[in-house]
Design a protein around this motif. Structure first.
Motif, mmCIF file in Angstrom:
data_model
loop_
_atom_site.group_PDB
_atom_site.id
_atom_site.type_symbol
_atom_site.label_atom_id
_atom_site.label_comp_id
_atom_site.label_asym_id
_atom_site.label_seq_id
_atom_site.Cartn_x
_atom_site.Cartn_y
_atom_site.Cartn_z
ATOM 1 N N LYS A 90 0.813 -1.140 0.043
ATOM 2 C CA LYS A 90 0.077 -0.082 -0.181
ATOM 3 C C LYS A 90 0.862 1.200 0.156
ATOM 4 N N GLN A 91 2.159 1.148 -0.168
ATOM 5 C CA GLN A 91 2.964 2.335 -0.138
ATOM 6 C C GLN A 91 2.575 3.168 -1.352
ATOM 7 N N SER A 92 2.777 4.631 -0.946
ATOM 8 C CA SER A 92 2.387 5.291 -2.004
ATOM 9 C C SER A 92 3.282 6.392 -2.282
ATOM 10 N N ALA A 93 3.714 7.279 -3.391
ATOM 11 C CA ALA A 93 4.541 8.198 -3.522
ATOM 12 C C ALA A 93 3.737 9.355 -4.165
ATOM 13 N N GLN A 94 4.298 10.702 -3.931
ATOM 14 C CA GLN A 94 3.675 11.918 -4.029
ATOM 15 C C GLN A 94 4.833 12.482 -5.201
ATOM 16 N N LEU A 95 4.648 12.764 -6.451
ATOM 17 C CA LEU A 95 5.310 13.321 -7.311
ATOM 18 C C LEU A 95 4.940 14.773 -7.866
ATOM 19 N N PHE A 96 6.078 15.757 -7.747
ATOM 20 C CA PHE A 96 5.907 16.990 -8.129
ATOM 21 C C PHE A 96 6.738 17.168 -9.453
ATOM 22 N N ILE A 97 6.257 17.370 -10.557
ATOM 23 C CA ILE A 97 6.744 17.356 -12.080
ATOM 24 C C ILE A 97 6.824 18.709 -12.701
ATOM 25 N N MET A 98 7.976 19.161 -12.864
ATOM 26 C CA MET A 98 8.044 20.636 -13.369
ATOM 27 C C MET A 98 8.687 20.586 -14.786
ATOM 28 N N SER A 99 7.790 20.820 -16.017
ATOM 29 C CA SER A 99 8.249 20.649 -17.309
ATOM 30 C C SER A 99 7.549 21.561 -18.252
ATOM 31 N N THR A 100 8.155 21.994 -19.289
ATOM 32 C CA THR A 100 7.666 22.801 -20.142
ATOM 33 C C THR A 100 6.741 22.315 -20.973
ATOM 34 N N LYS A 101 6.850 20.941 -21.123
ATOM 35 C CA LYS A 101 5.679 20.260 -21.814
ATOM 36 C C LYS A 101 4.962 19.474 -20.963
ATOM 37 N N TYR A 102 4.419 20.244 -19.821
ATOM 38 C CA TYR A 102 3.570 19.860 -18.666
ATOM 39 C C TYR A 102 2.220 19.196 -19.265
ATOM 40 N N GLU A 103 1.490 20.137 -20.350
ATOM 41 C CA GLU A 103 0.389 19.330 -20.787
ATOM 42 C C GLU A 103 0.377 18.113 -21.383
ATOM 43 N N GLU A 104 1.406 17.721 -22.313
ATOM 44 C CA GLU A 104 1.542 16.679 -23.029
ATOM 45 C C GLU A 104 1.926 15.412 -21.931
ATOM 46 N N VAL A 105 2.744 15.940 -20.776
ATOM 47 C CA VAL A 105 2.947 14.795 -19.773
ATOM 48 C C VAL A 105 1.606 14.648 -18.861
ATOM 49 N N ALA A 106 0.907 15.516 -18.526
ATOM 50 C CA ALA A 106 -0.102 15.325 -17.807
ATOM 51 C C ALA A 106 -1.432 14.314 -18.508
ATOM 52 N N GLU A 107 -1.272 14.568 -19.891
ATOM 53 C CA GLU A 107 -2.319 13.951 -20.803
ATOM 54 C C GLU A 107 -2.082 12.204 -20.822
ATOM 55 N N ARG A 108 -0.479 12.037 -20.977
ATOM 56 C CA ARG A 108 -0.077 10.863 -20.942
ATOM 57 C C ARG A 108 -0.517 9.876 -19.777
ATOM 58 N N VAL A 109 0.129 10.582 -18.721
ATOM 59 C CA VAL A 109 0.238 10.159 -17.505
ATOM 60 C C VAL A 109 -1.175 9.660 -17.138
ATOM 61 N N SER A 110 -2.167 10.600 -17.363
ATOM 62 C CA SER A 110 -3.391 10.325 -16.943
ATOM 63 C C SER A 110 -4.200 9.200 -17.712
ATOM 64 N N GLU A 111 -3.836 9.312 -19.218
ATOM 65 C CA GLU A 111 -4.434 8.157 -19.886
ATOM 66 C C GLU A 111 -3.726 6.867 -19.502
ATOM 67 N N GLU A 112 -2.553 6.721 -19.107
ATOM 68 C CA GLU A 112 -2.057 5.569 -19.131
ATOM 69 C C GLU A 112 -1.770 4.842 -17.619
ATOM 70 N N THR A 113 -2.210 5.667 -16.648
ATOM 71 C CA THR A 113 -2.416 5.234 -15.193
ATOM 72 C C THR A 113 -3.578 5.326 -14.605
ATOM 73 N N GLY A 114 -4.705 6.344 -15.248
ATOM 74 C CA GLY A 114 -5.807 6.502 -14.737
ATOM 75 C C GLY A 114 -5.667 7.301 -13.531
ATOM 76 N N ARG A 115 -4.563 7.952 -13.046
ATOM 77 C CA ARG A 115 -4.679 8.605 -11.794
ATOM 78 C C ARG A 115 -4.834 10.250 -12.038
ATOM 79 N N GLY A 116 -5.565 10.792 -10.998
ATOM 80 C CA GLY A 116 -5.801 11.982 -11.203
ATOM 81 C C GLY A 116 -4.560 12.929 -10.840
ATOM 82 N N ILE A 117 -4.460 14.183 -11.678
ATOM 83 C CA ILE A 117 -3.302 15.015 -11.489
ATOM 84 C C ILE A 117 -3.916 16.358 -11.365
ATOM 85 N N SER A 118 -3.054 16.996 -10.465
ATOM 86 C CA SER A 118 -3.556 18.411 -9.856
ATOM 87 C C SER A 118 -2.364 19.351 -10.562
ATOM 88 N N MET A 119 -2.734 20.324 -11.342
ATOM 89 C CA MET A 119 -1.810 21.315 -11.945
ATOM 90 C C MET A 119 -1.843 22.601 -11.090
#
Length: 286
Positions: A199-228
């Motif tokens: 049940k161990q979980s991790a919290q990630l902060f991601i800083m990228s100039t391509k944040y929209e593309e990163v958010a879209e792919r991560v959301s589609e491939e993991t099904g996890r919610g993302i906060s911007m």
């Protein structure tokens, strides 16, 4: 069809866990005359008290069925199919493996208590993560907890201490009690590690100039919610967006792979979190 395959996989994993659990008992604990807690410990006492004429698997099955019948009357229908499955399969495995293994795999009783405790803990941990159970003192704790305001964990601890201490009546050896308590501590720690590890979980902060593309792919491939989140670099004074996502630790490698494919220059901060509650994680308990 998908549900049935998932359930079949869950039962297979429970069976694997019960195999490991029974191996710890039959290959290390029982032949070394070590009495742990729980119904298995009672079965071990009966086994040696009757001159090894009643295998532990038989006692394990009879006592658990007796407890379930009482609990059904007092508590109602609160036992799932996986609990009954765990009791039946555990009893069968204990019986067969005890016939095959007649001598402990290690001669040193202290090592037997350590290895047996680890295997028993791993087996129970695997079973619990799949929603299964081996019954036993868990059932007794539930029945007592209904009428007395005592935590189930404390009830189980008291029962196990009493069962292990009772081994002195048969073996008349203080060291047997000590080895039993060692096994109890090792098994409890292993179970906690198995359950918390899954049940161990991790919290990630991601800083990228391509944040929209990163958010879209991560959301589609993991099904996890993302906060911007809005962010401003102190040195550059540049405004940007930062992504925050909480996932299971085993999902982080896939997220790193996605980020590397989209933006190899992204900055990522990852930290472990003690508990995550809500949709997709643990149920909020008051």
């Amino acid at each position: 069809m998908k549900f049935s395959i998932t359930e079949a996989k869950s039962y297979l994993i429970i069976t694997l866990g019960l195999c490991i659990y029974s191996l710890g008992w039959t290959a290390f604990l029982i032949p070394s005359e070590i009495v742990p807690g729980g119904v298995g410990g009672i079965g071990t006492l009966i086994y040696y008290a009757t001159g090894k004429s009643i295998p532990v698997g038989y006692s394990f099955f009879v006592i658990n069925i007796f407890l379930i019948l009482i609990a059904l009357r007092l508590l109602g229908s609160r036992f799932g199919i996986k609990t009954i499955f765990g009791i039946v399969v555990g009893s069968v495995l204990l019986s067969f493996q005890q016939e095959w293994i007649t001598e402990p795999l290690v001669d040193d009783k202290f090592m037997a208590s350590i290895i047996g405790g680890i295997l028993a803990g791993v087996g129970i941990g695997i079973t619990i993560t799949q929603g299964g159970s081996t019954g036993g003192t868990d059932i007794v704790a539930m029945m007592i907890n209904k009428y007395k305001n005592i935590s189930p964990g404390r009830i189980i601890l008291y029962i196990d201490i009493f069962i292990i201490a009772s081994s002195y009546i048969i073996f008349e050896d203080i060291s047997t009690i000590v080895y039993g308590y060692v096994e109890m501590g090792v098994a409890a720690y292993t179970i906690d590690m198995m359950i918390s590890g899954s049940k161990q979980s991790a919290q990630l902060f991601i800083m990228s100039t391509k944040y929209e593309e990163v958010a879209e792919r991560v959301s589609e491939e993991t099904g996890r919610g993302i906060s911007m989140l809005h962010s401003t670099g102190w040195y550059t004074r540049e405004e940007n967006k930062m992504l925050m996502i909480v996932v299971r630790k085993h999902e982080t490698q896939h997220i790193f792979k996605v980020i590397k494919e989209v933006d190899p220059k992204a900055f990522i901060s990852m930290g472990s979190v003690m508990g995550v509650y809500g949709l997709g994680f643990e149920e909020i308990r008051a």
